[in-house]
Design a protein around this motif. Structure first.
Motif, PDB file in Angstrom:
ATOM      1  N   MET A 211       0.837  -1.196   0.000  1.00 38.62           N
ATOM      2  CA  MET A 211       0.000   0.000   0.000  1.00 38.62           C
ATOM      3  C   MET A 211       0.876   1.252   0.000  1.00 38.62           C
ATOM      4  N   CYS A 212       1.882   1.276   0.851  1.00 37.25           N
ATOM      5  CA  CYS A 212       2.796   2.426   0.917  1.00 37.25           C
ATOM      6  C   CYS A 212       3.560   2.589  -0.398  1.00 37.25           C
ATOM      7  N   TRP A 213       3.990   1.463  -0.980  1.00 35.00           N
ATOM      8  CA  TRP A 213       4.730   1.519  -2.242  1.00 35.00           C
ATOM      9  C   TRP A 213       3.856   2.084  -3.361  1.00 35.00           C
ATOM     10  N   CYS A 214       2.618   1.619  -3.438  1.00 43.04           N
ATOM     11  CA  CYS A 214       1.702   2.078  -4.490  1.00 43.04           C
ATOM     12  C   CYS A 214       1.384   3.564  -4.344  1.00 43.04           C
TER      13      CYS A 214
ATOM     14  N   PHE B 171       4.696   5.618  -5.332  1.00 41.88           N
ATOM     15  CA  PHE B 171       5.001   5.625  -6.765  1.00 41.88           C
ATOM     16  C   PHE B 171       3.764   5.910  -7.636  1.00 41.88           C
ATOM     17  N   GLN B 172       2.596   5.993  -6.997  1.00 37.90           N
ATOM     18  CA  GLN B 172       1.352   6.333  -7.693  1.00 37.90           C
ATOM     19  C   GLN B 172       1.115   5.416  -8.915  1.00 37.90           C
ATOM     20  N   THR B 173       1.188   4.120  -8.659  1.00 41.84           N
ATOM     21  CA  THR B 173       1.062   3.145  -9.745  1.00 41.84           C
ATOM     22  C   THR B 173      -0.323   2.525  -9.851  1.00 41.84           C
ATOM     23  N   GLU B 174      -1.146   2.653  -8.817  1.00 38.38           N
ATOM     24  CA  GLU B 174      -2.451   1.980  -8.814  1.00 38.38           C
ATOM     25  C   GLU B 174      -3.590   2.981  -8.694  1.00 38.38           C
ATOM     26  N   GLY B 175      -4.760   2.550  -9.165  1.00 37.50           N
ATOM     27  CA  GLY B 175      -5.942   3.384  -9.101  1.00 37.50           C
ATOM     28  C   GLY B 175      -6.720   3.197  -7.820  1.00 37.50           C
ATOM     29  N   LEU B 176      -7.901   3.793  -7.790  1.00 40.72           N
ATOM     30  CA  LEU B 176      -8.726   3.799  -6.581  1.00 40.72           C
ATOM     31  C   LEU B 176      -9.198   2.398  -6.204  1.00 40.72           C
ATOM     32  N   VAL B 177      -9.514   1.564  -7.195  1.00 38.74           N
ATOM     33  CA  VAL B 177     -10.056   0.232  -6.899  1.00 38.74           C
ATOM     34  C   VAL B 177      -9.020  -0.630  -6.181  1.00 38.74           C
ATOM     35  N   MET B 178      -7.777  -0.654  -6.693  1.00 35.22           N
ATOM     36  CA  MET B 178      -6.733  -1.454  -6.062  1.00 35.22           C
ATOM     37  C   MET B 178      -6.385  -0.925  -4.672  1.00 35.22           C
ATOM     38  N   LEU B 179      -6.335   0.394  -4.528  1.00 31.23           N
ATOM     39  CA  LEU B 179      -6.058   0.977  -3.212  1.00 31.23           C
ATOM     40  C   LEU B 179      -7.186   0.660  -2.240  1.00 31.23           C
ATOM     41  N   SER B 180      -8.416   0.635  -2.731  1.00 30.11           N
ATOM     42  CA  SER B 180      -9.555   0.266  -1.882  1.00 30.11           C
ATOM     43  C   SER B 180      -9.445  -1.188  -1.438  1.00 30.11           C
ATOM     44  N   HIS B 181      -9.030  -2.049  -2.369  1.00 34.54           N
ATOM     45  CA  HIS B 181      -8.837  -3.476  -2.037  1.00 34.54           C
ATOM     46  C   HIS B 181      -7.786  -3.637  -0.949  1.00 34.54           C
ATOM     47  N   HIS B 182      -6.657  -2.933  -1.093  1.00 39.13           N
ATOM     48  CA  HIS B 182      -5.598  -3.012  -0.086  1.00 39.13           C
ATOM     49  C   HIS B 182      -6.081  -2.458   1.255  1.00 39.13           C
ATOM     50  N   SER B 183      -6.796  -1.340   1.216  1.00 41.89           N
ATOM     51  CA  SER B 183      -7.284  -0.725   2.454  1.00 41.89           C
ATOM     52  C   SER B 183      -8.255  -1.645   3.178  1.00 41.89           C
TER      53      SER B 183
ATOM     54  N   VAL C  61     -19.069  -8.067   2.693  1.00 40.58           N
ATOM     55  CA  VAL C  61     -19.835  -7.532   1.565  1.00 40.58           C
ATOM     56  C   VAL C  61     -18.988  -6.555   0.762  1.00 40.58           C
ATOM     57  N   ALA C  62     -18.250  -5.680   1.472  1.00 42.38           N
ATOM     58  CA  ALA C  62     -17.406  -4.687   0.798  1.00 42.38           C
ATOM     59  C   ALA C  62     -16.335  -5.364  -0.059  1.00 42.38           C
ATOM     60  N   MET C  63     -15.694  -6.411   0.473  1.00 38.94           N
ATOM     61  CA  MET C  63     -14.665  -7.126  -0.286  1.00 38.94           C
ATOM     62  C   MET C  63     -15.257  -7.801  -1.517  1.00 38.94           C
ATOM     63  N   TYR C  64     -16.466  -8.339  -1.375  1.00 38.13           N
ATOM     64  CA  TYR C  64     -17.094  -9.021  -2.509  1.00 38.13           C
ATOM     65  C   TYR C  64     -17.496  -8.019  -3.592  1.00 38.13           C
ATOM     66  N   VAL C  65     -17.922  -6.835  -3.177  1.00 38.08           N
ATOM     67  CA  VAL C  65     -18.257  -5.785  -4.150  1.00 38.08           C
ATOM     68  C   VAL C  65     -17.018  -5.381  -4.942  1.00 38.08           C
ATOM     69  N   VAL C  66     -15.883  -5.236  -4.247  1.00 36.72           N
ATOM     70  CA  VAL C  66     -14.624  -4.896  -4.928  1.00 36.72           C
ATOM     71  C   VAL C  66     -14.243  -5.995  -5.917  1.00 36.72           C
ATOM     72  N   SER C  67     -14.466  -7.256  -5.529  1.00 34.04           N
ATOM     73  CA  SER C  67     -14.178  -8.362  -6.446  1.00 34.04           C
ATOM     74  C   SER C  67     -15.015  -8.259  -7.712  1.00 34.04           C
ATOM     75  N   TRP C  68     -16.265  -7.837  -7.581  1.00 34.45           N
ATOM     76  CA  TRP C  68     -17.130  -7.696  -8.753  1.00 34.45           C
ATOM     77  C   TRP C  68     -16.689  -6.522  -9.623  1.00 34.45           C
ATOM     78  N   VAL C  69     -16.159  -5.471  -9.003  1.00 33.24           N
ATOM     79  CA  VAL C  69     -15.621  -4.357  -9.796  1.00 33.24           C
ATOM     80  C   VAL C  69     -14.447  -4.845 -10.637  1.00 33.24           C
ATOM     81  N   PHE C  70     -13.562  -5.648 -10.011  1.00 34.75           N
ATOM     82  CA  PHE C  70     -12.464  -6.260 -10.763  1.00 34.75           C
ATOM     83  C   PHE C  70     -13.005  -7.181 -11.857  1.00 34.75           C
TER      84      PHE C  70
END
Length: 245
Positions: free
Chosen positions: A88-91, A94-106, A197-206
């Motif tokens: 998470m700190c690396w991303c 270096f600003q390499t990931e978007g909101l969806v991936m950062l949300s998944h990590h968070s 539920v939140a994790m499953y919603v993120v999976s569906w976004v992916f």
């Protein structure tokens, strides 16, 4: 909780040191190369550990959601959350990931910290980590193949195929079953159910992005195959025509 905090700090230190080692070893490569090597190692390691903890050592996550954490479950989660904090700190840096991936990590970090503090529900969280990371080695292999110039080969097609199939079957299919068991059980706390539920919603976004990618690649492959067949057919017809003349 103090022991868990020490394990998390130890895990974070190990992942950082491993990243520094890869940076020194691959000084001619970009920083992302080293970070993805760390991600690949974490993916393979945590799939093996969480798979053993959840499906062999037990308890079975589909039948015992909300059960007290075992020592082995706690250790695996501490190992994993240390990696997620590092990545998470690396991303962010270096600003390499978007909101969806950062949300998944968070969500992963918050979910693991929550069950470590509650000392319950590590059973299903371990299963979620397994499902989330089982596709990761294929994702990283895909990136390395692209960097090495071998992505547009049969091996690249195989990696993409297994990645999409595993994502659909495990993260969406089995993940949906696990979420149903979580929501229908009276044992887990409401906040744990909300996190699921939140994790499953993120999976569906992916899943939506992956479906679009699979459709584009399949369409391109079919178009290329059709054009090659047409060229081959035209060549055979022209050849027969010349022979007849």
């Amino acid at each position: 909780m103090a022991a868990s905090l020490l394990l998390v700090l130890w895990s974070l230190s190990c992942w950082v040191l491993l990243y520094i080692f890869f940076c020194q070893l691959n000084c001619h490569r970009c920083y992302e190369w080293s970070c993805r090597l760390v991600t690949l190692i974490h993916g393979v390691l945590i799939v093996c550990l969480s798979g053993y903890v959840g499906f062999i050592d037990g308890p079975w996550p589909f039948n015992h959601p909300g059960s007290p954490n075992t020592q082995l479950q706690t250790q695996v989660l501490c190992l994993s959350v240390g990696y997620f904090i590092f990545d998470m700190c690396w991303c962010i840096y270096f600003q390499t990931e978007g909101l969806v991936m950062l949300s998944h990590h968070s969500l992963s970090i918050l979910g693991i910290v929550m069950v470590l503090a509650l000392e319950h529900s590590a059973t299903e969280v371990n299963a979620v980590i397994f499902g989330s990371e089982v596709t990761n080695p294929f994702l990283q292999t895909r990136w390395f193949l692209r960097e090495a110039g071998y992505y547009h080969t049969l091996l690249g097609d195989a990696v993409d195929f297994f990645f999409v199939m595993l994502f659909c079957s495990v993260r969406i299919g089995v993940g949906g079953w696990l979420l149903y068991c979580e929501l229908s059980s009276p044992v887990p706390l409401p906040i744990v159910k909300l996190g699921g539920v939140a994790m499953y919603v993120v999976s569906w976004v992916f899943m939506v992005s992956i479906a679009r990618f699979a459709w584009r690649k399949s369409s391109h492959k079919y178009k290329t195959w059709k054009e090659r067949n047409q060229l081959s057919l035209d060549s055979q017809i022209n050849g027969h025509t010349k022979k007849a003349c």
